[in-house]
Design a protein around this motif. Sequence first.
Motif, PDB file in Angstrom:
ATOM      1  N   LEU A  15       0.820  -1.208   0.000  1.00 14.69           N
ATOM      2  CA  LEU A  15       0.000   0.000   0.000  1.00 14.69           C
ATOM      3  C   LEU A  15       0.860   1.267   0.000  1.00 14.69           C
ATOM      4  O   LEU A  15       0.386   2.357   0.304  1.00 14.69           O
ATOM      5  CB  LEU A  15      -0.941  -0.007   1.210  1.00 14.69           C
ATOM      6  N   CYS A  96     -15.635  -0.731  -1.679  1.00 15.35           N
ATOM      7  CA  CYS A  96     -16.144  -0.701  -0.310  1.00 15.35           C
ATOM      8  C   CYS A  96     -15.409   0.285   0.588  1.00 15.35           C
ATOM      9  O   CYS A  96     -15.575   0.275   1.803  1.00 15.35           O
ATOM     10  CB  CYS A  96     -16.027  -2.103   0.281  1.00 15.35           C
ATOM     11  N   HIS A  97     -14.559   1.135   0.009  1.00 13.26           N
ATOM     12  CA  HIS A  97     -13.750   2.061   0.808  1.00 13.26           C
ATOM     13  C   HIS A  97     -13.271   3.177  -0.093  1.00 13.26           C
ATOM     14  O   HIS A  97     -13.281   3.040  -1.320  1.00 13.26           O
ATOM     15  CB  HIS A  97     -12.533   1.316   1.362  1.00 13.26           C
ATOM     16  N   GLU A  99      -9.967   5.542  -1.312  1.00 15.83           N
ATOM     17  CA  GLU A  99      -8.507   5.476  -1.373  1.00 15.83           C
ATOM     18  C   GLU A  99      -7.974   6.871  -1.633  1.00 15.83           C
ATOM     19  O   GLU A  99      -8.691   7.735  -2.133  1.00 15.83           O
ATOM     20  CB  GLU A  99      -8.065   4.537  -2.508  1.00 15.83           C
ATOM     21  N   VAL A 126     -14.795  -2.255   8.220  1.00 14.53           N
ATOM     22  CA  VAL A 126     -13.629  -3.099   7.994  1.00 14.53           C
ATOM     23  C   VAL A 126     -12.626  -2.444   7.026  1.00 14.53           C
ATOM     24  O   VAL A 126     -11.569  -1.966   7.428  1.00 14.53           O
ATOM     25  CB  VAL A 126     -14.049  -4.488   7.443  1.00 14.53           C
ATOM     26  N   CYS A 127     -12.998  -2.409   5.747  1.00 13.59           N
ATOM     27  CA  CYS A 127     -12.037  -2.059   4.697  1.00 13.59           C
ATOM     28  C   CYS A 127     -11.473  -0.633   4.773  1.00 13.59           C
ATOM     29  O   CYS A 127     -10.275  -0.447   4.547  1.00 13.59           O
ATOM     30  CB  CYS A 127     -12.670  -2.309   3.332  1.00 13.59           C
ATOM     31  N   ALA A 129     -10.481   1.077   7.056  1.00 14.74           N
ATOM     32  CA  ALA A 129      -9.409   1.207   8.046  1.00 14.74           C
ATOM     33  C   ALA A 129      -8.023   1.014   7.431  1.00 14.74           C
ATOM     34  O   ALA A 129      -7.032   1.511   7.957  1.00 14.74           O
ATOM     35  CB  ALA A 129      -9.623   0.207   9.177  1.00 14.74           C
ATOM     36  N   SER A 130      -7.923   0.292   6.307  1.00 13.22           N
ATOM     37  CA  SER A 130      -6.614   0.003   5.702  1.00 13.22           C
ATOM     38  C   SER A 130      -6.081   1.126   4.825  1.00 13.22           C
ATOM     39  O   SER A 130      -4.951   1.060   4.370  1.00 13.22           O
ATOM     40  CB  SER A 130      -6.699  -1.265   4.845  1.00 13.22           C
ATOM     41  N   PHE A 131      -6.894   2.161   4.557  1.00 12.79           N
ATOM     42  CA  PHE A 131      -6.475   3.171   3.581  1.00 12.79           C
ATOM     43  C   PHE A 131      -6.376   4.562   4.184  1.00 12.79           C
ATOM     44  O   PHE A 131      -7.380   5.172   4.539  1.00 12.79           O
ATOM     45  CB  PHE A 131      -7.447   3.184   2.387  1.00 12.79           C
ATOM     46  N   GLU A 156      -9.228  -3.216  13.829  1.00 13.22           N
ATOM     47  CA  GLU A 156      -8.386  -2.314  13.047  1.00 13.22           C
ATOM     48  C   GLU A 156      -8.952  -0.894  12.993  1.00 13.22           C
ATOM     49  O   GLU A 156      -8.216   0.084  13.072  1.00 13.22           O
ATOM     50  CB  GLU A 156      -8.154  -2.855  11.638  1.00 13.22           C
ATOM     51  N   ILE A 159      -7.986   0.641  16.264  1.00 12.41           N
ATOM     52  CA  ILE A 159      -6.540   0.840  16.415  1.00 12.41           C
ATOM     53  C   ILE A 159      -6.076   2.063  15.633  1.00 12.41           C
ATOM     54  O   ILE A 159      -5.228   2.822  16.087  1.00 12.41           O
ATOM     55  CB  ILE A 159      -5.772  -0.417  15.923  1.00 12.41           C
ATOM     56  N   THR A 160      -6.650   2.257  14.430  1.00 15.29           N
ATOM     57  CA  THR A 160      -6.138   3.316  13.559  1.00 15.29           C
ATOM     58  C   THR A 160      -6.817   4.664  13.796  1.00 15.29           C
ATOM     59  O   THR A 160      -6.456   5.647  13.164  1.00 15.29           O
ATOM     60  CB  THR A 160      -6.305   2.931  12.064  1.00 15.29           C
TER      61      THR A 160
END
Lengths: 225, 119
Positions: A15, A96-97, A99, A126-127, A129-131, A156, A159-160
């Motif tokens: 990423l 779903c998120h 970017e 969910v998703c 959180a990763s971006f 997640e 946490i973020t």
Amino acid sequence: MAKSKKEVLVLEDILGSNKKLAASIRQKLRENGILAVNLLSSPGSGKTSLLEKIGFCLKDRYRIGVIEGDIETERDAERIRKIGLPAWQIITHGACHLEAKMIARIFDRIPADLDFLFIENVGNLVCPASFDLGESLRLVLLSVPEGDDKPRKYPEAFITSQVFVITKCDLLPHLPFDVERVIREAREINPKLEVFKTSALSGEGLEELCAFLEKKLEELRRQNA
Amino acid sequence: MHELSIVAELFTIIEEKAREAGASRVTKVRVLIGEISGVVPELFRTAFHSYKKGTIADRARLEIKITRVKFRCLRCGKEIKTRDISSPDFSHSCPFCGSKEVELQSGRDLYLEKLELET
């Protein structure tokens, strides 16, 4: 000629390009003194309603813009425009998120003299959180009807984030939702979380949340000075 | 299901590295997936094998290594490992000094570790 095989060590962050783009967005926003806030939560937990209330609370004293992320429709952006704030809708057509590159695509349309830029992510705990989107502050929302067991089930997102907003607190007398438990478990996952108990319907906790956002804007500008 | 977006990013890196190395084909891809990265290894695998068609890695095998969660205690500085952040009895306190101030060190990252190439 025989084909030869070789192994190459790469060790590159998958990423990484999103992170790099997010970092440059964050830097530009900070240079302009804009506090960008990314809102994460499940669908229907009250992100748009909370933004409407924050907008009402802050719009006379600050310049506010809102980016709305949705899979389909301009409905959320229309709600925000109704209260007199500029809103830019990103329609993800199934993703779903949000970017960083989606934010970058509309970045030129965002006025440089804003104070706050709120980014309402696609409803999904969910998703998103990763971006990293280049925000300075991440808020995770959890509404009382969703249940008090969620922080550990969706770690997640907790946490973020730096801020945990419990929404729809006017429903607390009617539902078996243990506020102390949810706060305790969220802080076990992330001890630094700031927590706010709110209700867009009754107005509970909104003043405190807005005061916190103002304080964060001041901090960002003090760092710039 | 954001695994497909992540796999798309992965392939951008794979194609760039393969080109740099003058490879004709990528035969193996090894990735490191953090235990709490939010990525589901099985979905990642499915996404990888459907995305690889027509790319330089169209016959590549995928190896996944899960990287475990690691914390550091902010009070005593010791390293704490745990297998399962979501387990109900895991209190996120330091087993050495009892402090609740622990910081996540690893377990969230996604890396392309190495490639096997044919030249």
